[in-house]
Each structure stands twice: as structure tokens, then as C-alpha cells.
Design an enzyme around this catalytic site. Structure first.
Site, mmCIF file in Angstrom:
data_model
loop_
_atom_site.group_PDB
_atom_site.id
_atom_site.type_symbol
_atom_site.label_atom_id
_atom_site.label_comp_id
_atom_site.label_asym_id
_atom_site.label_seq_id
_atom_site.Cartn_x
_atom_site.Cartn_y
_atom_site.Cartn_z
ATOM 1 N N LYS A 13 84.219 52.601 71.488
ATOM 2 C CA LYS A 13 85.687 52.574 71.453
ATOM 3 C C LYS A 13 86.255 51.820 72.661
ATOM 4 C CE LYS A 13 86.000 57.101 71.520
ATOM 5 N NZ LYS A 13 84.583 57.503 71.580
ATOM 6 N N ARG A 89 92.306 63.533 69.290
ATOM 7 C CA ARG A 89 90.977 64.123 69.104
ATOM 8 C C ARG A 89 91.044 65.456 68.377
ATOM 9 N NH1 ARG A 89 88.329 61.195 73.728
ATOM 10 N NH2 ARG A 89 86.136 61.727 73.645
ATOM 11 N N ARG A 128 73.774 54.385 80.531
ATOM 12 C CA ARG A 128 74.799 53.479 81.061
ATOM 13 C C ARG A 128 75.200 53.824 82.498
ATOM 14 N NH1 ARG A 128 80.394 54.922 77.835
ATOM 15 N NH2 ARG A 128 80.304 57.091 78.419
ATOM 16 N N ARG A 162 78.713 58.315 85.032
ATOM 17 C CA ARG A 162 79.679 59.371 84.731
ATOM 18 C C ARG A 162 78.971 60.727 84.750
ATOM 19 N NH1 ARG A 162 83.118 57.364 79.559
ATOM 20 N NH2 ARG A 162 82.869 59.567 79.025
ATOM 21 N N ARG A 173 79.174 66.931 73.823
ATOM 22 C CA ARG A 173 80.299 66.059 73.437
ATOM 23 C C ARG A 173 80.227 65.717 71.952
ATOM 24 N NH1 ARG A 173 79.389 61.595 77.875
ATOM 25 N NH2 ARG A 173 80.906 60.388 76.682
HETATM 26 P P1 AP5 Z 1 81.751 52.585 75.083
HETATM 27 O O1 AP5 Z 1 82.562 51.416 74.664
HETATM 28 O O2 AP5 Z 1 81.957 53.147 76.454
HETATM 29 O O3 AP5 Z 1 81.884 53.761 74.013
HETATM 30 P P2 AP5 Z 1 82.983 54.871 73.882
HETATM 31 O O4 AP5 Z 1 83.074 55.203 72.430
HETATM 32 O O5 AP5 Z 1 84.245 54.450 74.574
HETATM 33 O O6 AP5 Z 1 82.218 56.007 74.686
HETATM 34 P P3 AP5 Z 1 82.751 57.066 75.713
HETATM 35 O O7 AP5 Z 1 81.535 57.760 76.248
HETATM 36 O O8 AP5 Z 1 83.686 56.491 76.720
HETATM 37 O O9 AP5 Z 1 83.527 57.989 74.708
HETATM 38 P P4 AP5 Z 1 83.973 59.431 74.842
HETATM 39 O O10 AP5 Z 1 84.873 59.532 73.685
HETATM 40 O O11 AP5 Z 1 82.908 60.457 74.934
HETATM 41 O O12 AP5 Z 1 84.606 59.456 76.318
HETATM 42 P P5 AP5 Z 1 86.089 59.490 76.832
HETATM 43 O O13 AP5 Z 1 86.111 58.754 78.114
HETATM 44 O O14 AP5 Z 1 87.063 59.126 75.772
HETATM 45 O O15 AP5 Z 1 80.219 52.215 74.852
HETATM 46 C C1 AP5 Z 1 79.183 53.083 75.245
HETATM 47 C C2 AP5 Z 1 77.965 52.258 75.706
HETATM 48 O O16 AP5 Z 1 77.427 51.558 74.600
HETATM 49 C C3 AP5 Z 1 78.300 51.176 76.757
HETATM 50 O O17 AP5 Z 1 77.208 51.061 77.638
HETATM 51 C C4 AP5 Z 1 78.496 49.900 75.913
HETATM 52 O O18 AP5 Z 1 78.191 48.727 76.641
HETATM 53 C C5 AP5 Z 1 77.482 50.138 74.802
HETATM 54 N N1 AP5 Z 1 77.907 49.563 73.524
HETATM 55 C C6 AP5 Z 1 79.144 49.582 72.971
HETATM 56 N N2 AP5 Z 1 79.141 48.988 71.759
HETATM 57 C C7 AP5 Z 1 77.850 48.586 71.543
HETATM 58 C C8 AP5 Z 1 77.190 47.902 70.466
HETATM 59 N N3 AP5 Z 1 77.847 47.535 69.361
HETATM 60 N N4 AP5 Z 1 75.862 47.670 70.592
HETATM 61 C C9 AP5 Z 1 75.174 48.063 71.706
HETATM 62 N N5 AP5 Z 1 75.732 48.713 72.779
HETATM 63 C C10 AP5 Z 1 77.054 48.963 72.676
HETATM 64 O O19 AP5 Z 1 86.304 61.053 77.087
HETATM 65 C C11 AP5 Z 1 85.584 61.732 78.110
HETATM 66 C C12 AP5 Z 1 86.032 63.190 78.138
HETATM 67 O O20 AP5 Z 1 87.433 63.267 78.437
HETATM 68 C C13 AP5 Z 1 85.882 63.975 76.831
HETATM 69 O O21 AP5 Z 1 84.561 64.486 76.673
HETATM 70 C C14 AP5 Z 1 86.919 65.084 77.042
HETATM 71 O O22 AP5 Z 1 86.442 66.072 77.930
HETATM 72 C C15 AP5 Z 1 88.043 64.344 77.725
HETATM 73 N N6 AP5 Z 1 89.043 63.781 76.781
HETATM 74 C C16 AP5 Z 1 89.329 62.453 76.589
HETATM 75 N N7 AP5 Z 1 90.280 62.312 75.667
HETATM 76 C C17 AP5 Z 1 90.614 63.551 75.250
HETATM 77 C C18 AP5 Z 1 91.534 64.057 74.289
HETATM 78 N N8 AP5 Z 1 92.332 63.217 73.549
HETATM 79 N N9 AP5 Z 1 91.600 65.392 74.100
HETATM 80 C C19 AP5 Z 1 90.836 66.244 74.821
HETATM 81 N N10 AP5 Z 1 89.950 65.841 75.762
HETATM 82 C C20 AP5 Z 1 89.829 64.498 75.971
#
Ligand code: AP5
Length: 222
Positions: A13, A89, A128, A162, A173
Site C-alpha cells: 500500500k 481499517r 525490510r 520498525r 497484524r
Molecule cells: P509496503 O509498501 O510498505 O506495504 P504496506 O502494505 O504499506 O505495509 P505496511 O507494513 O506499512 O502496512 P501496515 O498496514 O501493516 O502498516 P501501517 O503503517 O499502515 O511494502 C512492504 C514491503 O514489501 C517493502 O519492503 C516493499 O519494498 C515490498 N514490496 C511492496 N510491493 C512489492 C511487490 N509488488 N513485490 C515485491 N516487494 C514489494 O500500520 C501500522 C500500525 O499502525 C497498525 O498495525 C496499527 O497498529 C496502526 N494503524 C495504522 N492505521 C490504522 C487505522 N486506520 N486504524 C487503527 N490502527 C491503525
């Protein structure tokens, strides 16, 4: 234009949200980034959300809705389209978002679901890390710096992971995604704005799929 990038942790994402900003001039709102900035500020709220995130659980709807309301208002004041990464979410967050947009006679244009299998998600996340100075992203297996321990982009030599990127926390997660977030898929399917892409393909190929969906489905984009 309001676009939601939707999918489990590690689906890509954040990666694709940045590409949409670069190609379409949209503003990226990542709730994960906003929460990590709050945590880094050392505020009371930051300390509370840091503990929740480190466990891999979701932060409460009240906090998230207030945070995103403020940010969307700022970006809409500049008349910019928005790509949401990590929000909504839960059903409560989706309903609050609809109400916010409704106030401006807007709606969600497209929700792009990125499908990736669980083992690949764990592999992507557990490996990562990023440059501590400039934030450039790397991976233990897929993307190492050209010179070991030196950032390709800025020459920095310190790297960070992270706190929620351990294999154990990734499983928590994923569980939170399946229980609390995946139920949003029927919510958006019923509204006719849900589109799926194959997130297992290369980053470039996933980007092309998303661009094709947006060109076909969002008015004014060709
Ligand atoms: P990346 O692009 O970082 O993937 P992502 O889907 O953004 O992964 P995140 O780990 O950031 O998602 P998340 O939803 O768990 O975390 P968030 O920060 O939102 O890609 C991941 C890896 O894969 C990278 O190394 C990239 O290079 C690689 N990659 C990407 N595409 C690829 C491809 N096609 N092929 C190969 N490699 C690829 O949330 C963190 C925490 O915050 C949550 O757990 C929660 O506690 C809190 N939080 C955030 N938002 C909310 C909400 N709305 N409500 C409640 N709690 C929330």
C-alpha cells in the site's frame, strides 16, 4: 479524487501510494506514518499509540477518525485529491469517512484491493529495513544496498527496522486485518467501488494494474 489502497500488512500500500502521488499529483495520507510521527514526538498520545502498534493491534477508532478528519480537511482546502494508505481499517472508520466526504458532496472513487498470499507478506515485512537518515527502503533478501551497510541514496550508515516488523507481530497484524479490516470488502463491493489487483506481481506491474483501474473507473482520468 479519493482513492483507498486496501490490503493486509506488507501488501504494498505505502509503495503504491507514493507512486500515485508522483504520477497523479495526489496527496498520500498514511495513518501508519502519521502514528509513527506522533510516537516519535514523545507526546502522551504518541506513547499510547506506540505501545498498541508494537503489539500489532489497531489503534482506537476515535483517535484514528479525529486524526484523518484533520488531515483530509487540510488537503481538501488545497483542493487536492487524496490517496489513503491504511485507512479505513474498520467499518466505523469507513462510515466516518463517508460522512466526512458527504459534507463536501464527495465520495470514495475507488478502493483498490491488493491481493498477496500470507507467506509472501511475512517474508516482505520481516526482511525490510530503512536508512535512518533519508528513509530509503531496503530488504534483507530482495533489495540490499549496493555497498554493504551504506545507503545508496544518501551514504548514511545507520539503518532502522520498525518495532512491529518481527515475524510474531506480523502474524498478530495479519490476524487484526482478517478480523477487523477484511469485513470492509463487502462494504465497498456493495457500493460498486471495489477493484482488485494482483499484488504478487512486481512493483511496476502492480502500479500498471492500478493505473489501468483508475483510468477505466474514475471520471476525468484518461
Ligand atoms: P509496503 O509498501 O510498505 O506495504 P504496506 O502494505 O504499506 O505495509 P505496511 O507494513 O506499512 O502496512 P501496515 O498496514 O501493516 O502498516 P501501517 O503503517 O499502515 O511494502 C512492504 C514491503 O514489501 C517493502 O519492503 C516493499 O519494498 C515490498 N514490496 C511492496 N510491493 C512489492 C511487490 N509488488 N513485490 C515485491 N516487494 C514489494 O500500520 C501500522 C500500525 O499502525 C497498525 O498495525 C496499527 O497498529 C496502526 N494503524 C495504522 N492505521 C490504522 C487505522 N486506520 N486504524 C487503527 N490502527 C491503525
Amino acid at each position: 479524487m479519493i482513492v483507498i489502497l486496501f490490503g493486509p500488512p506488507g501488501a504494498g500500500k505505502g509503495t503504491q501510494a507514493q507512486r500515485l502521488c508522483d504520477s497523479l499529483g495526489l496527496c498520500k495520507l498514511s495513518t501508519g506514518d502519521l502514528l509513527r510521527a506522533e510516537a516519535a514526538s514523545g507526546s502522551d498520545l504518541g506513547r499510547r499509540v506506540q505501545t498498541i502498534m508494537a503489539r500489532g493491534e489497531l489503534v482506537s477508532d476515535d483517535i484514528m477518525i479525529a486524526m484523518i478528519r484533520k488531515k483530509i480537511a487540510e488537503e481538501r482546502a488545497n483542493n487536492r485529491g487524496v490517496v489513503l494508505d491504511g485507512f479505513p481499517r474498520t467499518i466505523a472508520q469507513a462510515e466516518a469517512l463517508d460522512a466526512m466526504l458527504d459534507e463536501e458532496d464527495l465520495g470514495v472513487d475507488a478502493v483498490i484491493e491488493m491481493k498477496v498470499d500470507d507467506d509472501t507478506l511475512v517474508e516482505r515485512i520481516a526482511g525490510r529495513y530503512a536508512c535512518a537518515a533519508c528513509g530509503a527502503g531496503y530488504h534483507d533478501s530482495f533489495k540490499k544496498p549496493a555497498t554493504a551497510n551504506v545507503c545508496d541514496q544518501c551514504g548514511g550508515t545507520e539503518f532502522v527496522r520498525r518495532a512491529d516488523d518481527s515475524r510474531e507481530t506480523v502474524r498478530t497484524r495479519l490476524d487484526a486485518y482478517n478480523r477487523q479490516t477484511a469485513p470492509l470488502l463487502p462494504y465497498y463491493r456493495e457500493k460498486g467501488v471495489l477493484f482488485s489487483v494482483d499484488g504478487m506481481q512486481s512493483i511496476d506491474a502492480v502500479e500498471s494494474q492500478i493505473q489501468n483501474v483508475l483510468k477505466a473507473e474514475v471520471k476525468g482520468l484518461t
